[in-house]
Design an enzyme around this catalytic site. Structure first.
Site, PDB file in Angstrom:
ATOM      1  N   SER A  38       1.037  -1.192  -0.263  1.00 56.44           N
ATOM      2  CA  SER A  38       0.063   0.188  -0.381  1.00 56.44           C
ATOM      3  C   SER A  38       0.936   1.085  -0.079  1.00 56.44           C
ATOM      4  O   SER A  38      -0.255   2.633  -0.069  1.00 56.44           O
ATOM      5  CB  SER A  38      -1.150  -0.205   1.032  1.00 56.44           C
ATOM      6  OG  SER A  38      -0.297  -0.391   2.440  1.00 56.44           O
ATOM      7  N   SER A  82       6.372   4.545  11.700  1.00 54.49           N
ATOM      8  CA  SER A  82       5.474   4.361  11.180  1.00 54.49           C
ATOM      9  C   SER A  82       5.394   4.302   9.998  1.00 54.49           C
ATOM     10  O   SER A  82       7.126   5.118   9.048  1.00 54.49           O
ATOM     11  CB  SER A  82       5.143   6.027  11.760  1.00 54.49           C
ATOM     12  OG  SER A  82       3.797   6.801  10.511  1.00 54.49           O
ATOM     13  N   LYS A  83       4.987   4.290   9.055  1.00 56.05           N
ATOM     14  CA  LYS A  83       4.567   4.320   7.554  1.00 56.05           C
ATOM     15  C   LYS A  83       4.720   5.198   6.938  1.00 56.05           C
ATOM     16  O   LYS A  83       4.801   5.693   5.484  1.00 56.05           O
ATOM     17  CB  LYS A  83       2.763   3.404   7.016  1.00 56.05           C
ATOM     18  CG  LYS A  83       3.577   1.876   6.883  1.00 56.05           C
ATOM     19  CD  LYS A  83       2.703   1.507   5.298  1.00 56.05           C
ATOM     20  CE  LYS A  83       3.044   0.048   5.015  1.00 56.05           C
ATOM     21  NZ  LYS A  83       2.245  -0.788   3.908  1.00 56.05           N
ATOM     22  N   ARG A  84       3.924   6.261   7.711  1.00 56.02           N
ATOM     23  CA  ARG A  84       4.174   7.719   7.207  1.00 56.02           C
ATOM     24  C   ARG A  84       5.770   8.274   6.711  1.00 56.02           C
ATOM     25  O   ARG A  84       5.924   9.456   6.671  1.00 56.02           O
ATOM     26  CB  ARG A  84       3.008   8.264   7.841  1.00 56.02           C
ATOM     27  CG  ARG A  84       1.777   7.874   7.671  1.00 56.02           C
ATOM     28  CD  ARG A  84       0.980   9.079   8.804  1.00 56.02           C
ATOM     29  NE  ARG A  84       1.650   8.813   9.774  1.00 56.02           N
ATOM     30  CZ  ARG A  84       0.285   7.799  10.580  1.00 56.02           C
ATOM     31  NH1 ARG A  84      -0.692   6.952  10.198  1.00 56.02           N
ATOM     32  NH2 ARG A  84       1.079   7.901  12.499  1.00 56.02           N
ATOM     33  N   ASP A  85       6.427   7.679   7.984  1.00 48.56           N
ATOM     34  CA  ASP A  85       8.136   8.633   7.786  1.00 48.56           C
ATOM     35  C   ASP A  85       8.392   8.588   6.850  1.00 48.56           C
ATOM     36  O   ASP A  85       9.131   7.240   6.640  1.00 48.56           O
ATOM     37  CB  ASP A  85       8.411   7.843   8.948  1.00 48.56           C
ATOM     38  CG  ASP A  85       9.804   8.448   9.376  1.00 48.56           C
ATOM     39  OD1 ASP A  85      10.226   9.232   8.744  1.00 48.56           O
ATOM     40  OD2 ASP A  85      10.567   8.462  10.724  1.00 48.56           O
TER      41      ASP A  85
END
Ligand code: GLU
Length: 318
Positions: free
Chosen positions: A14, A252-255
């Site tokens: 993803s 975090s995947k958002r990093d």
């Protein structure tokens, strides 16, 4: 003779692969290769809208850059494909129908808000136990509710301890009725749930060893229950420590600093693998190393018991 070890890596593409995914891919690969086992790559794109195909392509490119090869799966294909969950719905449907024929699935009309409402039973670790509300609806109530809402499919669980010995965490047990409650096997939009899909896929792909993060340890009793119901032989499970940032928070995947696009610009594959092997207790120092060189160094006992903090240097532009 023992079965040949078949390990797997089952990422959800993803987004760009992330250091935590690489750690998992590396240890899954080493666990299999250190026993002369095969490796299967399966893209867990159950929700195809969240997983455009280009992420799966990038992920394969990243794995090859790291030197983590696989014997079947992904775009390479193989005898037990397809290896994209978005193309395996017929297999999930078949398993779901078998569970339904056993009388173990019922429609659940609860909304997300109702499931997480204050009066829902919350466990000390923050998990919400399903109350069983829709288990006892009458046929009339079901009919009336289905006019307003499409139901999800929930599987009844027994009041029984499910125990197994994890390759990394040791003995683990859980009473599904007390710790989880009846769980979803199909979402209200018709997409099959991870718990069902992963069991069907690992079983049909001949996987004998599942290596993944400790955040999934408490999914395993549910999966073992599904193995039993569906008549499949369960694999061995090894749940590896999670990687933390220097402050002790989960990655975090958002990093974006930790996605492979950025990391590939700053590190060689050997440097990155050295950092991860050090984090996993396989090297004394974070020195450059190839994936192949790590194969003889892998041992379950070396993995840390606790989650691992990464050094700040991984984030800093050097
Ligand atoms: N697809 C899951 C993830 O990327 C992993 C599932 C598994 O290894 O069982 O988090």
């Amino acid at each position: 003779m023992d079965r040949q070890v078949v390990g797997r890596f089952a990422p959800s593409p993803s987004g760009r692969m992330h250091l935590g995914n690489v750690f998992c891919a590396l240890l899954a690969w080493l666990a299999a290769r250190s026993e002369n086992g095969a490796v299967v790559l399966r893209h867990e794109d159950l929700d195809p809208e969240r997983c455009p195909r280009r992420y799966a392509e990038l992920l394969e490119d990243d794995l090859l850059w790291l030197g983590l090869d696989w014997d079947e799966g992904g775009s390479r294909g193989g005898p037990r494909g397809p290896y994209y969950q978005s193309e395996r719905t017929a297999f999930y449907e078949e398993a779901y129908e078998r569970l339904r024929a056993m009388g173990l699935i019922y429609p659940c009309f609860c909304s997300r808000a109702e499931l997480h409402a204050a009066e829902a039973p919350h466990l000390s670790d923050g998990r919400v136990l399903y109350s069983g509300r829709c288990r006892s609806l009458t046929p009339e109530e079901r009919r009336a509710l289905s006019e307003r809402r499409r139901p999800a499919g929930r599987l009844m669980v027994p009041d029984e301890e499910i125990a197994f010995t994890d390759l990394s965490c040791g003995a683990y047990r859980e009473n599904l009725a007390a710790m989880c409650g009846d769980f979803l096997v199909r979402r209200s939009d018709g997409v099959f749930a991870y718990q069902l899909a992963v069991v069907v896929d690992d079983a049909l792909m001949g996987v004998t060893q599942v290596v993944r993060g400790r955040d999934l340890l408490d999914s395993t009793p549910r999966q073992l229950y599904l193995y039993r119901l569906l008549g499949y032989t369960p694999p061995a499970f090894g749940h590896i420590p999670l990687l933390l940032d220097p402050a002790g928070a989960r990655l975090s995947k958002r990093d974006a600093a930790l996605d492979l696009g950025r990391l590939r610009a700053r590190f060689t594959p050997e440097q990155l693998l050295g950092q991860l092997a050090f984090a996993g207790g396989l090297l004394e120092q974070p020195e450059p190393v190839t994936a192949r060189e790590l194969v003889p160094l892998f041992a379950w006992e070396k993995l840390p018991a606790a989650d691992v903090r990464l050094p700040a240097s991984i984030w800093e532009e050097g």
